[in-house]
Write an enzyme that holds these catalytic residues in place. Structure first.
Site, PDB file in Angstrom:
ATOM      1  N   SER A  16       0.815  -1.215   0.000  1.00 31.58           N
ATOM      2  CA  SER A  16       0.000   0.000   0.000  1.00 31.58           C
ATOM      3  C   SER A  16       0.848   1.264   0.000  1.00 31.58           C
ATOM      4  O   SER A  16       0.604   2.184  -0.788  1.00 31.58           O
ATOM      5  CB  SER A  16      -0.940   0.007   1.216  1.00 31.58           C
ATOM      6  OG  SER A  16      -1.838  -1.060   1.142  1.00 31.58           O
ATOM      7  N   LYS A  64      -8.353  -6.449  11.560  1.00 31.80           N
ATOM      8  CA  LYS A  64      -9.471  -6.300  10.626  1.00 31.80           C
ATOM      9  C   LYS A  64     -10.829  -6.537  11.275  1.00 31.80           C
ATOM     10  O   LYS A  64     -11.845  -6.031  10.803  1.00 31.80           O
ATOM     11  CB  LYS A  64      -9.300  -7.247   9.432  1.00 31.80           C
ATOM     12  CG  LYS A  64      -8.198  -6.833   8.463  1.00 31.80           C
ATOM     13  CD  LYS A  64      -8.209  -7.708   7.218  1.00 31.80           C
ATOM     14  CE  LYS A  64      -7.189  -7.241   6.211  1.00 31.80           C
ATOM     15  NZ  LYS A  64      -7.268  -8.008   4.932  1.00 31.80           N
TER      16      LYS A  64
END
Length: 247
Positions: A16, A64
């Site tokens: 990312s 998450k």
């Protein structure tokens, strides 16, 4: 300067950060930074929330699921999958903050898989039953492909690896590796499936992108299968993140 970033722990190499910094440079996007924020405890996420310069974050292992406790709203797919990898942070004038969670992994996988499917691709085997498999299952539901999980422990309505034979492979033409087996540096490892039953009718997809061609993909290709790694999935989810943050 506006801030974007990735939270998780520990954080090593980040697709990312490299992707977004290159995007900012190539597209001449200024006054935005993307960085890594390794937080040993999820409670430290509040530091990021309270920073008025932050307007979006990505989330990776192990947060998450835990990060959902801090969110005001979940998108449809995040609610269904019960895992978040993208958060939009909105700071209101009255000082309050509103956070909405998304799962863009599902979008990335679905958009990268659809163009590869043939008419006979009606059923899929999912190797592994971790968090990545949840996003894959959601995407397959959207496409209309039925599936079964393959794991080492027998549970209701799944296969164990020893049960995979020619009859199973003739019925399930899409095989998706959602396990970390074969990731660099363990590039010689591969899921323990009977590769001799893979044919030119099969589509084999590996969520791993490093190495570019895993042993799972190489063995499948040698049997004539169509193959795909996880790189495009990452790019598509990254672009979806950017769309969400700037909508």
């Amino acid at each position: 300067m506006k801030k974007l970033g990735l939270i998780g722990y520990p954080l090593g190499h980040s697709f990312s950060k490299k992707y977004y910094l290159e995007k900012f440079q190539q597209e001449q996007i200024s006054n935005i930074d993307y960085d890594l924020y390794p937080i040993p405890k999820i409670t430290e996420f509040t530091t990021i929330i309270n920073d008025k310069d932050f307007y979006g974050v990505n989330v990776t292992i192990p947060y998450k699921i835990d990060v959902m406790d801090y969110l005001n709203e979940l998108s449809e797919e995040a609610q269904s999958i019960q895992a978040v990898n993208c958060i939009r942070i909105i700071h209101h004038a009255d000082g309050s903050t509103y956070l909405k969670g998304y799962n863009t992994d599902a979008h990335g996988f679905e958009a990268s898989l659809r163009p590869l499917l043939n008419q006979q691709d009606k059923k899929a085997l999912i190797l592994g039953n971790g968090g990545a498999a949840k996003a894959v299952m959601y995407a397959l539901d959207q496409i209309g492909i039925s599936y079964k999980l393959v794991s080492r422990t027998k549970q209701v309505d799944n296969f164990i690896y020893d049960e995979l034979d020619a009859s199973v492979f003739s019925e399930y033409t899409v095989i998706i590796n959602c396990s970390p087996v074969g990731t660099f540096p363990h590039i010689n490892d591969a899921p323990e499936i009977p590769y001799e039953h893979i044919t030119e009718k099969h589509l084999c997809y590996d969520l791993i992108y490093n190495p570019e061609e895993t042993t799972f993909l190489r063995k499948s290709k040698e049997q004539g299968a169509r193959i795909k790694n996880g790189y495009e999935m990452l790019v598509l989810q990254a672009e979806k993140n950017w769309e969400i943050w700037n909508s």
